[in-house]
Design an enzyme around this catalytic site. Structure first.
Site, PDB file in Angstrom:
ATOM      1  N   CYS A 115     -30.277 -32.216 -11.818  1.00 14.21           N
ATOM      2  CA  CYS A 115     -30.712 -33.569 -11.445  1.00 14.21           C
ATOM      3  C   CYS A 115     -29.790 -34.605 -12.055  1.00 14.21           C
ATOM      4  O   CYS A 115     -29.487 -35.620 -11.447  1.00 14.21           O
ATOM      5  CB  CYS A 115     -32.137 -33.808 -11.886  1.00 14.21           C
ATOM      6  SG  CYS A 115     -32.375 -33.441 -13.612  1.00 14.21           S
ATOM      7  N   GLU A 128     -27.695 -37.752  -2.978  1.00 18.37           N
ATOM      8  CA  GLU A 128     -27.629 -36.603  -3.877  1.00 18.37           C
ATOM      9  C   GLU A 128     -27.292 -35.357  -3.057  1.00 18.37           C
ATOM     10  O   GLU A 128     -27.957 -35.053  -2.064  1.00 18.37           O
ATOM     11  CB  GLU A 128     -28.983 -36.411  -4.565  1.00 18.37           C
ATOM     12  CG  GLU A 128     -28.931 -35.304  -5.586  1.00 18.37           C
ATOM     13  CD  GLU A 128     -30.274 -35.049  -6.246  1.00 18.37           C
ATOM     14  OE1 GLU A 128     -31.267 -34.883  -5.514  1.00 18.37           O
ATOM     15  OE2 GLU A 128     -30.320 -35.009  -7.478  1.00 18.37           O
ATOM     16  N   GLU A 184     -39.850 -36.922 -12.271  1.00 17.74           N
ATOM     17  CA  GLU A 184     -38.436 -36.714 -12.621  1.00 17.74           C
ATOM     18  C   GLU A 184     -37.758 -36.260 -11.338  1.00 17.74           C
ATOM     19  O   GLU A 184     -37.888 -35.105 -10.927  1.00 17.74           O
ATOM     20  CB  GLU A 184     -38.297 -35.617 -13.684  1.00 17.74           C
ATOM     21  CG  GLU A 184     -39.047 -35.882 -14.964  1.00 17.74           C
ATOM     22  CD  GLU A 184     -38.335 -36.838 -15.905  1.00 17.74           C
ATOM     23  OE1 GLU A 184     -37.342 -37.461 -15.482  1.00 17.74           O
ATOM     24  OE2 GLU A 184     -38.789 -36.960 -17.052  1.00 17.74           O
ATOM     25  N   LYS A 235     -47.306 -24.825 -11.806  1.00 17.55           N
ATOM     26  CA  LYS A 235     -46.938 -24.285 -10.488  1.00 17.55           C
ATOM     27  C   LYS A 235     -45.412 -24.241 -10.442  1.00 17.55           C
ATOM     28  O   LYS A 235     -44.752 -25.254 -10.188  1.00 17.55           O
ATOM     29  CB  LYS A 235     -47.486 -25.203  -9.385  1.00 17.55           C
ATOM     30  CG  LYS A 235     -47.782 -24.530  -8.065  1.00 17.55           C
ATOM     31  CD  LYS A 235     -46.602 -23.866  -7.394  1.00 17.55           C
ATOM     32  CE  LYS A 235     -45.716 -24.840  -6.654  1.00 17.55           C
ATOM     33  NZ  LYS A 235     -44.469 -24.173  -6.130  1.00 17.55           N
TER      34      LYS A 235
HETATM   35  P1  NAD Z   1     -38.775 -29.828  -4.227  1.00 13.28           P
HETATM   36  O1  NAD Z   1     -39.285 -31.199  -4.398  1.00 13.28           O
HETATM   37  O2  NAD Z   1     -38.656 -29.268  -2.880  1.00 13.28           O
HETATM   38  O3  NAD Z   1     -39.683 -28.780  -5.047  1.00 13.28           O
HETATM   39  C1  NAD Z   1     -40.020 -28.984  -6.401  1.00 13.28           C
HETATM   40  C2  NAD Z   1     -41.377 -28.371  -6.664  1.00 13.28           C
HETATM   41  O4  NAD Z   1     -42.344 -29.081  -5.904  1.00 13.28           O
HETATM   42  C3  NAD Z   1     -41.505 -26.889  -6.269  1.00 13.28           C
HETATM   43  O5  NAD Z   1     -42.298 -26.217  -7.235  1.00 13.28           O
HETATM   44  C4  NAD Z   1     -42.255 -26.977  -4.948  1.00 13.28           C
HETATM   45  O6  NAD Z   1     -43.002 -25.826  -4.663  1.00 13.28           O
HETATM   46  C5  NAD Z   1     -43.166 -28.163  -5.195  1.00 13.28           C
HETATM   47  N1  NAD Z   1     -43.665 -28.804  -3.986  1.00 13.28           N
HETATM   48  C6  NAD Z   1     -43.080 -28.852  -2.762  1.00 13.28           C
HETATM   49  N2  NAD Z   1     -43.885 -29.513  -1.882  1.00 13.28           N
HETATM   50  C7  NAD Z   1     -44.982 -29.918  -2.586  1.00 13.28           C
HETATM   51  C8  NAD Z   1     -46.146 -30.646  -2.252  1.00 13.28           C
HETATM   52  N3  NAD Z   1     -46.372 -31.115  -1.016  1.00 13.28           N
HETATM   53  N4  NAD Z   1     -47.049 -30.880  -3.225  1.00 13.28           N
HETATM   54  C9  NAD Z   1     -46.854 -30.434  -4.475  1.00 13.28           C
HETATM   55  N5  NAD Z   1     -45.776 -29.720  -4.858  1.00 13.28           N
HETATM   56  C10 NAD Z   1     -44.837 -29.469  -3.915  1.00 13.28           C
HETATM   57  O7  NAD Z   1     -37.412 -29.866  -4.997  1.00 13.28           O
HETATM   58  P2  NAD Z   1     -36.387 -28.696  -5.162  1.00 13.28           P
HETATM   59  O8  NAD Z   1     -35.593 -28.574  -3.920  1.00 13.28           O
HETATM   60  O9  NAD Z   1     -37.105 -27.482  -5.658  1.00 13.28           O
HETATM   61  O10 NAD Z   1     -35.497 -29.253  -6.380  1.00 13.28           O
HETATM   62  C11 NAD Z   1     -34.401 -30.028  -6.166  1.00 13.28           C
HETATM   63  C12 NAD Z   1     -34.696 -31.477  -6.465  1.00 13.28           C
HETATM   64  O11 NAD Z   1     -35.278 -31.636  -7.741  1.00 13.28           O
HETATM   65  C13 NAD Z   1     -33.445 -32.300  -6.498  1.00 13.28           C
HETATM   66  O12 NAD Z   1     -33.607 -33.459  -5.733  1.00 13.28           O
HETATM   67  C14 NAD Z   1     -33.261 -32.648  -7.960  1.00 13.28           C
HETATM   68  O13 NAD Z   1     -32.576 -33.817  -8.217  1.00 13.28           O
HETATM   69  C15 NAD Z   1     -34.641 -32.675  -8.465  1.00 13.28           C
HETATM   70  N6  NAD Z   1     -34.670 -32.387  -9.896  1.00 13.28           N
HETATM   71  C16 NAD Z   1     -34.899 -33.408 -10.766  1.00 13.28           C
HETATM   72  C17 NAD Z   1     -34.913 -33.184 -12.127  1.00 13.28           C
HETATM   73  C18 NAD Z   1     -35.167 -34.299 -13.115  1.00 13.28           C
HETATM   74  O14 NAD Z   1     -35.445 -34.012 -14.257  1.00 13.28           O
HETATM   75  N7  NAD Z   1     -35.074 -35.548 -12.746  1.00 13.28           N
HETATM   76  C19 NAD Z   1     -34.708 -31.900 -12.609  1.00 13.28           C
HETATM   77  C20 NAD Z   1     -34.474 -30.867 -11.691  1.00 13.28           C
HETATM   78  C21 NAD Z   1     -34.468 -31.140 -10.327  1.00 13.28           C
END
Ligand code: NAD
Length: 484
Positions: free
Chosen positions: A289, A386, A255, A180
């Site tokens: 991240c 962050e 992650e 997804k």
């Molecule tokens: P997000 O958590 O809003 O979304 C990430 C994914 O989760 C998207 O595909 C989204 O559609 C999905 N999602 C959202 N709500 C959900 C739910 N209720 N159930 C299941 N899936 C759901 O994050 P974002 O804003 O897209 O990304 C930014 C964040 O991601 C930052 O905090 C960043 O640090 C983190 N990040 C971490 C890493 C790592 O490897 N540690 C890498 C990239 C980004």
């Protein structure tokens, strides 16, 4: 503008080896971060599409894919990697437009995706169980086997890299994946599915369902037919994902975010450090991240660090993705508003440098001027939370103990680096820093296909990348034979 990733209709889901519209027929508009315009429509997948994708993955495990040998899985992955490299121009342009990142960063992401395929191609037949000495008359051994159907939820900042590391490892271990991608950027996920299909990956081994997190994402994490969840994203959603997967007692790799520091000591080679100090903060407009958003500088070198970073910040060029300069737009105007909120929270702080925004930037684009704060108190919101934008803070410290306390003084623990020529200090800090990766006299934001990666604390748990990921994407069975 019509975007067709590798000739594919972007409003489709890829399920059971075929492209199809979402069950509801609904679509979502995909925005262009550089201009604010709509790039194309993508599928708004939902619970019914996830059901079908899990069904297709289950069938693949019971069929061709489930009986594919490790060496053959490796060959398929290798072919996918080759096709990825053959399409580097098209993939890089898709990722640059979709995420808003400079083209050279997007090209590096394509190379990383191919490297993941190559790495896991080579690893697929090199991971195995062991024999265990036990009681007289027994032979005991372990089998390392796929979980079954794995769910992969990916954010928008590095779609190709994160798909590579999680789907690549899952397929190498013989799982069937349901992916997804993020609703803000999913075009390269669609292109990847098409390339995997062309490379000969059997139907159902990889399924892609775009859509909203609360719909397709939540349906995937709570699905009883899914046996492992790999989630990369925000802390808040990570908690929801873990709760959701707990309903079916399914293992989860999280992650999440970070507030990763670089510790710069007076005996450091500052000229060597400087490109990393700034680069690791503004790469991908700070939407990484493992971005290094905190620079900890020892007092004797502090003024020089501030002056040198200031000079570099003032030279940063902000531009649309395809202009391929230093910093692109943020992913969306929503993300821009979040980052601007943080900048307002820094009203009481000293802004030492802010890159200029050129007047001819497209009006609807999500541009934020890279901003450097100095002399920031260690407990300030900007030193703790962050930000996920092109913003860094410099914090002075007194000695090694002080640096360690500041470095470990946030709820996150993803990456840290130490710049010092004192070998004993390097070893002490490598042990004491509460993070998943430590770099000594370098910094690798997001890099290193071979290097196990993951966090502690709010940065998450579980490890991806390298061989370590293969343990996470498999389960261990012990076989004890009494033969006398
Ligand atoms: P997000 O958590 O809003 O979304 C990430 C994914 O989760 C998207 O595909 C989204 O559609 C999905 N999602 C959202 N709500 C959900 C739910 N209720 N159930 C299941 N899936 C759901 O994050 P974002 O804003 O897209 O990304 C930014 C964040 O991601 C930052 O905090 C960043 O640090 C983190 N990040 C971490 C890493 C790592 O490897 N540690 C890498 C990239 C980004």
């Amino acid at each position: 503008m019509t975007v067709r990733p590798l000739g594919v209709d972007p409003s489709g889901c890829f399920i059971g080896g075929q492209w199809r519209a979402s069950a509801s027929g609904q679509t979502l508009a995909l925005g262009d971060p550089s201009t604010g315009e709509v790039l194309c429509q993508i599928a708004r997948g939902g619970a019914e599409d996830i059901d079908q994708a899990v069904e297709a993955a289950t069938a693949a495990m019971a069929g061709d894919w489930g009986t594919t040998t490790a060496v053959e899985r490796g060959r398929v992955l290798y072919r996918i990697g080759q096709l990825v490299l053959e399409h580097i121009d098209a993939l890089a342009e898709l990722e640059a437009r979709d995420v808003g990142k400079p083209l050279k960063q997007a090209r590096a992401d394509v190379v990383a995706l191919a490297r993941y395929m190559e790495f896991y191609a080579g690893a697929a037949d090199k991971i195995h169980g062991s024999t265990i000495p036990y009681l007289d008359g027994y032979t005991v051994y372990t089998l390392r086997q796929p979980h079954g159907v794995t769910g992969h939820i990916v954010p928008w900042n590095y779609p190709m890299q994160i798909i590579g590391r999680s789907v690549g490892a899952a397929l190498a271990m013989g799982n069937a994946a349901v992916l997804k991608p993020a609703e803000e950027a999913c075009l390269t996920a669609l292109a990847f599915a098409e390339l995997a299909h062309r490379a000969g990956l059997p139907a159902g081994a990889l399924n892609v369902v775009p859509g909203l997190g609360a719909e397709a994402g939540a349906a995937l994490t709570s699905h009883p037919g899914v046996h492992h969840i790999s989630f990369t994203g925000s802390v808040g959603v990570g908690k929801l994902v873990q709760q959701s997967a707990a309903q079916n007692v399914v293992p989860v790799t999280l992650e999440l975010g970070g507030k990763s520091p670089q510790l710069v000591f007076e005996d450091a080679d500052l000229d060597a450090a400087l490109p990393f100090l700034v680069g690791a903060g503004i790469q991908n407009a700070g939407q990484t991240c493992s971005a290094s958003s905190r620079i900890l500088a020892q007092r004797g070198i502090y003024e020089r660090v501030v002056a040198e970073m200031t000079t570099r910040y003032r030279a940063l060029r902000v531009a649309p993705a395809m202009a391929d300069l230093d910093v692109g737009p943020l992913i969306s105007n929503r993300q821009k508003a979040i980052v601007e909120g943080f900048l307002n929270d820094g009203d009481d702080l000293e802004v030492v440098a802010q890159a200029a925004l050129p007047p001819d930037l497209p009006a609807g684009g999500a541009y934020v001027a890279p901003t450097l704060f100095a002399n920031v108190p260690r407990d300030h919101k900007l030193a703790q939370d962050e930000i996920f934008g092109p913003v860094q803070v410099i914090i002075p410290f007194k000695d090694e103990a002080d640096a360690l306390a500041i470095a470990n003084g946030t709820p996150y623990g993803l990456v840290a680096s130490v710049w010092t020529s004192d070998g004993a200090r390097q070893m002490r800090l490598a042990k004491a820093l509460k993070v998943g990766q430590v770099f000594l006299n370098n910094y690798g934001a997001g890099g290193g296909v071979e290097l196990p990666f993951g966090g502690t604390g709010l940065s998450g748990h579980g490890r991806e990348k390298g061989f370590e990921a293969l343990y996470g994407f498999s389960s261990l069975k012990t076989v004890a034979a009494l033969h006398g």
